[in-house]
Design a protein around this motif. Structure first.
Motif, PDB file in Angstrom:
ATOM      1  N   PHE A  18       1.589 -27.866   6.952  1.00  0.00           N
ATOM      2  CA  PHE A  18       0.822 -28.000   8.195  1.00  0.00           C
ATOM      3  C   PHE A  18       1.584 -27.380   9.361  1.00  0.00           C
ATOM      4  N   CYS A  19       0.946 -26.457  10.054  1.00  0.00           N
ATOM      5  CA  CYS A  19       1.509 -25.896  11.278  1.00  0.00           C
ATOM      6  C   CYS A  19       1.393 -26.954  12.384  1.00  0.00           C
ATOM      7  N   PRO A  20       2.510 -27.281  13.042  1.00  0.00           N
ATOM      8  CA  PRO A  20       2.458 -28.304  14.101  1.00  0.00           C
ATOM      9  C   PRO A  20       1.919 -27.701  15.394  1.00  0.00           C
ATOM     10  N   LEU A  21       0.633 -27.379  15.373  1.00  0.00           N
ATOM     11  CA  LEU A  21       0.029 -26.605  16.458  1.00  0.00           C
ATOM     12  C   LEU A  21       0.193 -27.267  17.826  1.00  0.00           C
ATOM     13  N   LEU A  23       6.301 -24.555   8.843  1.00  0.00           N
ATOM     14  CA  LEU A  23       7.272 -25.624   8.602  1.00  0.00           C
ATOM     15  C   LEU A  23       8.467 -25.554   9.557  1.00  0.00           C
ATOM     16  N   PRO A  24       8.237 -25.401  10.872  1.00  0.00           N
ATOM     17  CA  PRO A  24       9.387 -25.323  11.775  1.00  0.00           C
ATOM     18  C   PRO A  24       9.955 -26.708  12.087  1.00  0.00           C
ATOM     19  N   THR A  25      11.253 -26.777  12.276  1.00  0.00           N
ATOM     20  CA  THR A  25      11.863 -28.008  12.772  1.00  0.00           C
ATOM     21  C   THR A  25      11.648 -28.078  14.285  1.00  0.00           C
ATOM     22  N   ASP A  26      11.921 -29.246  14.853  1.00  0.00           N
ATOM     23  CA  ASP A  26      11.756 -29.385  16.302  1.00  0.00           C
ATOM     24  C   ASP A  26      12.674 -28.423  17.053  1.00  0.00           C
ATOM     25  N   SER A  27      13.888 -28.246  16.553  1.00  0.00           N
ATOM     26  CA  SER A  27      14.785 -27.344  17.280  1.00  0.00           C
ATOM     27  C   SER A  27      14.341 -25.896  17.107  1.00  0.00           C
ATOM     28  N   GLU A  28      13.725 -25.579  15.979  1.00  0.00           N
ATOM     29  CA  GLU A  28      13.174 -24.229  15.821  1.00  0.00           C
ATOM     30  C   GLU A  28      12.014 -24.001  16.792  1.00  0.00           C
ATOM     31  N   ILE A  29      11.192 -25.035  16.990  1.00  0.00           N
ATOM     32  CA  ILE A  29      10.090 -24.908  17.952  1.00  0.00           C
ATOM     33  C   ILE A  29      10.649 -24.622  19.343  1.00  0.00           C
ATOM     34  N   ALA A  30      11.684 -25.353  19.711  1.00  0.00           N
ATOM     35  CA  ALA A  30      12.307 -25.120  21.018  1.00  0.00           C
ATOM     36  C   ALA A  30      12.859 -23.700  21.106  1.00  0.00           C
ATOM     37  N   GLY A  31      13.451 -23.229  20.024  1.00  0.00           N
ATOM     38  CA  GLY A  31      13.987 -21.867  20.001  1.00  0.00           C
ATOM     39  C   GLY A  31      12.899 -20.812  20.123  1.00  0.00           C
ATOM     40  N   LEU A  32      11.781 -21.041  19.446  1.00  0.00           N
ATOM     41  CA  LEU A  32      10.654 -20.107  19.546  1.00  0.00           C
ATOM     42  C   LEU A  32      10.157 -20.030  20.989  1.00  0.00           C
ATOM     43  N   LEU A  76      -7.902 -29.560  12.645  1.00  0.00           N
ATOM     44  CA  LEU A  76      -6.681 -29.867  11.906  1.00  0.00           C
ATOM     45  C   LEU A  76      -5.567 -30.339  12.844  1.00  0.00           C
ATOM     46  N   ALA A  77      -5.458 -29.685  13.985  1.00  0.00           N
ATOM     47  CA  ALA A  77      -4.383 -30.032  14.925  1.00  0.00           C
ATOM     48  C   ALA A  77      -4.477 -31.489  15.362  1.00  0.00           C
ATOM     49  N   LYS A  78      -5.696 -31.999  15.516  1.00  0.00           N
ATOM     50  CA  LYS A  78      -5.885 -33.388  15.938  1.00  0.00           C
ATOM     51  C   LYS A  78      -5.320 -34.341  14.890  1.00  0.00           C
ATOM     52  N   ALA A  79      -5.636 -34.074  13.632  1.00  0.00           N
ATOM     53  CA  ALA A  79      -5.178 -34.967  12.562  1.00  0.00           C
ATOM     54  C   ALA A  79      -3.670 -34.863  12.379  1.00  0.00           C
ATOM     55  N   VAL A  80      -3.133 -33.646  12.500  1.00  0.00           N
ATOM     56  CA  VAL A  80      -1.697 -33.470  12.280  1.00  0.00           C
ATOM     57  C   VAL A  80      -0.894 -34.247  13.314  1.00  0.00           C
ATOM     58  N   VAL A  81      -1.356 -34.242  14.561  1.00  0.00           N
ATOM     59  CA  VAL A  81      -0.602 -34.913  15.618  1.00  0.00           C
ATOM     60  C   VAL A  81      -1.110 -36.344  15.864  1.00  0.00           C
ATOM     61  N   PRO A 140      -5.216 -21.176  10.056  1.00  0.00           N
ATOM     62  CA  PRO A 140      -5.500 -22.524   9.542  1.00  0.00           C
ATOM     63  C   PRO A 140      -6.064 -22.544   8.127  1.00  0.00           C
ATOM     64  N   GLU A 141      -7.128 -21.786   7.871  1.00  0.00           N
ATOM     65  CA  GLU A 141      -7.763 -21.887   6.551  1.00  0.00           C
ATOM     66  C   GLU A 141      -6.848 -21.343   5.459  1.00  0.00           C
ATOM     67  N   SER A 142      -6.182 -20.256   5.744  1.00  0.00           N
ATOM     68  CA  SER A 142      -5.281 -19.683   4.743  1.00  0.00           C
ATOM     69  C   SER A 142      -4.103 -20.617   4.471  1.00  0.00           C
ATOM     70  N   SER A 143      -3.593 -21.254   5.533  1.00  0.00           N
ATOM     71  CA  SER A 143      -2.482 -22.203   5.342  1.00  0.00           C
ATOM     72  C   SER A 143      -2.899 -23.360   4.445  1.00  0.00           C
ATOM     73  N   LEU A 144      -4.106 -23.876   4.677  1.00  0.00           N
ATOM     74  CA  LEU A 144      -4.590 -24.976   3.850  1.00  0.00           C
ATOM     75  C   LEU A 144      -4.803 -24.508   2.417  1.00  0.00           C
ATOM     76  N   ARG A 145      -5.476 -23.384   2.298  1.00  0.00           N
ATOM     77  CA  ARG A 145      -5.893 -22.936   0.966  1.00  0.00           C
ATOM     78  C   ARG A 145      -4.707 -22.664   0.060  1.00  0.00           C
ATOM     79  N   LEU A 146      -3.637 -22.135   0.648  1.00  0.00           N
ATOM     80  CA  LEU A 146      -2.466 -21.832  -0.161  1.00  0.00           C
ATOM     81  C   LEU A 146      -1.450 -22.968  -0.108  1.00  0.00           C
ATOM     82  N   ALA A 147      -1.857 -24.112   0.464  1.00  0.00           N
ATOM     83  CA  ALA A 147      -1.008 -25.305   0.495  1.00  0.00           C
ATOM     84  C   ALA A 147       0.366 -24.993   1.062  1.00  0.00           C
ATOM     85  N   ARG A 148       0.383 -24.201   2.144  1.00  0.00           N
ATOM     86  CA  ARG A 148       1.652 -23.796   2.726  1.00  0.00           C
ATOM     87  C   ARG A 148       2.314 -24.924   3.510  1.00  0.00           C
TER      88      ARG A 148
END
Lengths: 441, 441
Positions: free
Chosen positions: B288-291, B258-267, B322-327, B278-286
């Motif tokens: 979507f990682c903006p891959l 769940l990073p913000t855009d500015s957090e992505i830039a910082g990373l 997943l990355a295709k659908a997210v973006v 991916p599978e663990s993120s989905l399964r635990l409903a964490r």
């Protein structure tokens, strides 16, 4: 002792009805292709004399998967035509590119390859949408799979038919020839209905009502489709089709990735059958199907693969995982719901829930066995959870359709896999894939 | 003729560097555990005299997968502890429930089971986070797998250590004992860092700098974690950790859903290593990682499985789809990017990209072969696309780590699979799982 054709003893039987039931050391008794009884193995050994007995000591026995949306012949195209620019637009151009390959021979070779994949991953029934449904019907009969054939309809000419009128005539004639075959059923399968004239849509609806067959169509599949419908009809696709009387329990609406809340309520009221194709939806970036919302609204949601993988275990896992993240609830779509979607809900969508989709006595013995004695599924606390989240297609060991064994300990009994793979490989030869086009030029 | 220990001829070699390259009929030449050359098979046969020759006529040969986030011992818990209410909260309670099982014996049995699964699905290196890293280190050495062991840190006492000071002492002592082992490396692995005191976080950071080892932590893994950080520190987790000097290229940040855009830039600016599960993120409903966004920003993103499946082919496919659908772009994260994430990016995240992760001469010969002669991957137009979208774990036939063959035609050479499965099954016995708790009571 009562005589039976076949008694299958399994470590676990998951009958899907009642939902969530997991029966240990149970047996399925089969006579004349149908399930005669489901009972504890010890009792089955006392009560039935089996012509054939099968022991599955490490296996989960389930209803065979119902793949509620396929383009079987497109199995030959996997990896060959992946230009995403096509797939993001309306279906029509993607279909048009296939005229390069399309022929009866292509449909036969592709259908048979898909049937190899389907049987090896536990599918016993599929709902197809492709040209040359006559060829796919014959292949399904040779193979012994249960199939709902799409009576495909489009205005665009193809090697199969010259225009909508001929598509309809050839489709209905095909159904007339085969309507008493126990393994075959039929549905109208219009391509991109929102691009068709209202009169054509009404004609299809009327014919479907007269023949009492479903209409199988991709709907709300892309944002582009919704946009086009708004431009052409000043309505979203579902509203446009509702006005033409299309929203009934005989409509199999595939993808349904972008419904509004009021559209979901409308689908539930009308009893429309929805088919969710998780991997295909992701891969083509169609958007997220609000699966948990659809199920909560009471919509019957089945699972399908579309045109490439034909692996319902993978779709079941992907669908269950994805639904949790989409709705933000790790408890959404538990394993029992996912398995029901992949079996009974599919049968219901095709109007075949009296025939298949669960292990109730009286239904056809359409069965799949999954070997859980692999490191990926051990230790095994919960067979249903491991089946949905842990199992892979290569664990499918045995498959029966109407009591006939089509996969035995991983080997196909009715399909010649080597010959099918050799024919599939020939479509890769340079020049070969252009042959039908050259022939028709 | 130049002598070589091992020459492997494959139908296709995908070296990952250069990205997207697919070499037909090539060979990998191995001497002293390292890649000596990658060249056309015909030339290899002329130039090298191989002590051992291997022919892979239908296979894709790739760098072994680097699983950049594992809890190996939790392989024993799959399906046993799936209460979603735990998984939606902070990691701490989920970890605490494991005290019921936690012991050196549990870590050994679980690590070995995970290693069976990892080798059978093509993984040659893993980055672990669990109690008793000494036991996992020994198991990895017996097995021959490459491993980065987590020097686990938490304030909560466990069967492994009584408090953070003892965790740190035992972890660093373990590293001191093993720091010259070629297959082993180490990272600090604090559990739920945002719940730790600033002084503890600074201590870990200082130690990591002194020892030049990475810090491996789950970060931005759930909305609850972000909420807690806002409450406790009036900052989101990344801002809080940035102020403590944590955002460096030595930080392996797992989940990052769940990073913000500015957090992505910082990373990206700080060169932080991100691990997407991916599978663990989905399964635990964490969430979507903006891959695609992370990759576009230049962040090094690796793939991990977390605690259950250990199947990097499945994660690679799920992540790419997943990355295709997210973006909303079907062209996002193409197969070459997905494979790079599962191999080289993982090696880079662990600081091991000079040692493994691609097939450049000079690196260790960490390799996996995938048999593509199966109906699910035929006809084969594009080996890279089929590997990512079509292949499943059971197609992995052979695996080498540092030139040593650990999987040969599907059979493990260093692990006794039957004994490991038998020990795993014993953890299911009623009463058994409570033993450590009873013993410590």
């Amino acid at each position: 002792m009562t005589p039976a054709d076949l008694v299958i003893h399994a470590r676990w039987v998951i009958p899907v009805e009642p939902e969530g039931a997991i029966l240990e050391q149970h047996a399925i008794v089969v006579r004349d292709g149908r399930i005669l009884a489901l009972l504890p193995s010890a009792e089955a050994r006392r009560q039935y004399h089996a012509h054939t007995g099968v022991e599955l000591p490490d296996h989960v026995l389930i209803p065979g998967f119902v793949n509620a949306h396929t383009h079987t012949a497109m199995s030959l195209l996997r990896g060959a035509a992946e230009d995403p620019s096509l797939t993001l637009s309306l279906p029509e151009p993607a279909w048009t590119t296939q005229s390069r390959w399309m022929s009866a021979e292509f449909a036969r070779d592709g259908s048979e390859l898909a049937m190899v994949r389907m049987l090896r991953s536990g599918t016993t029934c599929f709902n197809d949408m492709y040209f040359f449904p006559d060829v796919t019907a014959e292949a399904a009969q040779r193979c012994g799979l249960r199939a709902c054939l799409g009576m495909i309809v489009t205005e665009a000419p193809s090697a199969w038919a010259g225009g909508a009128r001929e598509y309809l005539a050839k489709g209905t004639a095909l159904r007339d020839r085969h309507k008493d075959e126990p393994l075959l059923s039929f549905a109208f399968a219009p391509i991109a209905p929102c691009t068709m004239a209202a009169s054509r849509l009404q004609e299809i609806r009327t014919l479907a009502d007269e023949l009492d067959v479903p209409v199988h169509a991709e709907l709300n599949a892309t944002a582009a489709e919704i946009q086009l419908s708004l431009q052409q009809h000043a309505q979203r696709p579902l509203a446009h089709l509702a006005a033409l009387g299309w929203l009934t329990s005989n409509l199999i609406a595939v993808y349904m990735t972008l419904p509004t809340d009021s559209e979901i309520a409308g689908l539930a009221r009308a009893g429309v059958q929805v088919v969710h194709c998780p991997e295909s939806s992701l891969r083509l970036a169609r958007g997220f199907c609000p699966l948990a919302k659809l199920l909560a609204a009471g919509v019957n949601v089945a699972l399908g693969t579309g045109g490439s993988a034909f692996d319902m275990l993978a779709e079941m896992r992907c669908g269950a995982l994805l639904a949790k993240a989409v709705v933000g609830d790790a408890a959404a779509v538990p394993p029992a719901s996912a398995l029901r979607m992949a079996t009974l809900n599919g049968a219901r969508a095709l109007g075949l829930d009296q025939a298949t989709g669960s292990l109730l006595p009286g239904k056809w013995a359409d069965l799949a066995a999954v070997d859980m004695n692999v490191p990926e599924c051990q230790p095994l606390y919960d067979p249903l959870s491991q089946l949905v989240y842990g199992a892979s297609r290569r664990q499918v060991s045995d498959v029966w359709v109407a009591g006939r064994q089509l996969l035995r300990a991983g080997a196909l009994t009715t399909l010649d896999q080597d010959a099918i793979l050799a024919r599939a490989a020939r479509w890769q030869e340079p020049g070969r894939s252009a042959t039908p086009e050259a022939a028709s030029a």
